[in-house]
Design a protein around this motif. Structure first.
Motif, PDB file in Angstrom:
ATOM      1  N   THR A  28      -8.450  34.275  17.493  1.00  0.00           N
ATOM      2  CA  THR A  28      -7.568  33.358  16.765  1.00  0.00           C
ATOM      3  C   THR A  28      -8.139  31.946  16.710  1.00  0.00           C
ATOM      4  O   THR A  28      -7.586  31.086  16.023  1.00  0.00           O
ATOM      5  N   THR A  29      -9.222  31.690  17.424  1.00  0.00           N
ATOM      6  CA  THR A  29      -9.839  30.362  17.422  1.00  0.00           C
ATOM      7  C   THR A  29     -10.661  30.166  16.154  1.00  0.00           C
ATOM      8  O   THR A  29     -11.491  31.011  15.815  1.00  0.00           O
ATOM      9  N   SER A  30     -10.430  29.075  15.452  1.00  0.00           N
ATOM     10  CA  SER A  30     -11.178  28.802  14.231  1.00  0.00           C
ATOM     11  C   SER A  30     -12.598  28.356  14.580  1.00  0.00           C
ATOM     12  O   SER A  30     -12.867  27.918  15.703  1.00  0.00           O
ATOM     13  N   ALA A  31     -13.495  28.467  13.614  1.00  0.00           N
ATOM     14  CA  ALA A  31     -14.877  28.050  13.836  1.00  0.00           C
ATOM     15  C   ALA A  31     -14.950  26.552  14.115  1.00  0.00           C
ATOM     16  O   ALA A  31     -15.749  26.105  14.938  1.00  0.00           O
ATOM     17  N   GLU A  32     -14.110  25.770  13.436  1.00  0.00           N
ATOM     18  CA  GLU A  32     -14.107  24.316  13.653  1.00  0.00           C
ATOM     19  C   GLU A  32     -13.705  23.986  15.087  1.00  0.00           C
ATOM     20  O   GLU A  32     -14.335  23.158  15.746  1.00  0.00           O
ATOM     21  N   GLU A  33     -12.661  24.654  15.562  1.00  0.00           N
ATOM     22  CA  GLU A  33     -12.191  24.427  16.921  1.00  0.00           C
ATOM     23  C   GLU A  33     -13.239  24.868  17.945  1.00  0.00           C
ATOM     24  O   GLU A  33     -13.502  24.173  18.933  1.00  0.00           O
ATOM     25  N   ASP A  78     -14.338  15.767  13.037  1.00  0.00           N
ATOM     26  CA  ASP A  78     -13.034  15.098  13.065  1.00  0.00           C
ATOM     27  C   ASP A  78     -12.275  15.445  14.341  1.00  0.00           C
ATOM     28  O   ASP A  78     -11.638  14.573  14.955  1.00  0.00           O
ATOM     29  N   ILE A  79     -12.341  16.713  14.753  1.00  0.00           N
ATOM     30  CA  ILE A  79     -11.657  17.131  15.984  1.00  0.00           C
ATOM     31  C   ILE A  79     -12.293  16.460  17.196  1.00  0.00           C
ATOM     32  O   ILE A  79     -11.591  15.985  18.103  1.00  0.00           O
TER      33      ILE A  79
END
Length: 204
Positions: free
Chosen positions: A166-171, A98-99
């Motif tokens: 702080t970075t999410s796995a999705e990002e 989605d991103i």
């Protein structure tokens, strides 16, 4: 009633309309994927199924017949924190897609295929022993191993960018896919590919 006045028969089950509805995660079309690398095309399979319940495990190399998306999901599970958590890994990939679509307006499945092609090393080194001396030797990489290595680099890049940050796995996954699809050398996967090929070139 003439032949011209007779109603047209209904479309049979399994028609093109039904095939068009078969989409990955219910929203991404997998029918018009383009490949730029003919050597790896055979080993990058795209299907609307993201979980085959491990049906490929009964035969060696059958993994190339399952979706490249599921293979990426399986790779993301190969860490201590995510071992066996396929639903979590699937959710990460779905959110990352989605991103990717939001930022590129492209089909994220196409972005993944391009990322794998750009992250697959063409050469690597092996070590040959002559007497007691170990000598590096450059060798060509088999197409199936090229795909395996690309998925490994992508998963390692996601892990490195998201673990204890702080970075999410999705990002992190979205950044890796977009960067690799654009052949950006700053992306971990592309950087690792370039490094392997550089070492191999020095060992020729």
């Amino acid at each position: 009633m003439s032949a011209e006045d007779q109603p047209e028969p209904d479309a049979p089950a399994g028609s093109d309309d039904e095939g068009a509805r078969a989409q990955l995660f219910g929203e991404w079309d997998v029918t018009d994927i383009e490949y730029t690398d003919p050597s790896t095309e055979r080993y990058i399979t795209v299907t609307p199924i993201a979980h085959t319940q491990g049906r490929h495990s009964d035969k060696q190399f059958k993994k190339s017949e399952i979706s490249i998306v599921e293979r990426l999901i399986n790779r993301l599970m190969q860490t201590d924190e995510n071992t066996g958590k396929k639903q979590l890994a699937t959710s990460i990939v779905q959110d990352a897609f989605d991103i990717v679509h939001e930022r590129t307006e492209d089909n994220p499945v196409q972005v993944l295929v391009s990322a794998v092609e750009n992250s697959a090393p063409r050469e690597e080194t092996v070590r040959l022993k002559y007497g007691g001396i170990s000598v590096p030797k450059a060798v060509d990489v088999a197409p199936q191993r090229r795909v395996d290595q690309a998925l490994k680099f992508l998963a390692e890049g996601v892990y490195g960018d998201s673990f204890k940050t702080t970075t999410s796995a999705e990002e992190a996954l979205a950044q890796q896919l977009i960067g690799a699809a654009r052949d950006d050398v700053q992306t971990y996967a592309v950087n690792q590919k370039e490094e392997k090929e550089r070492v191999a070139a020095a060992a020729r």
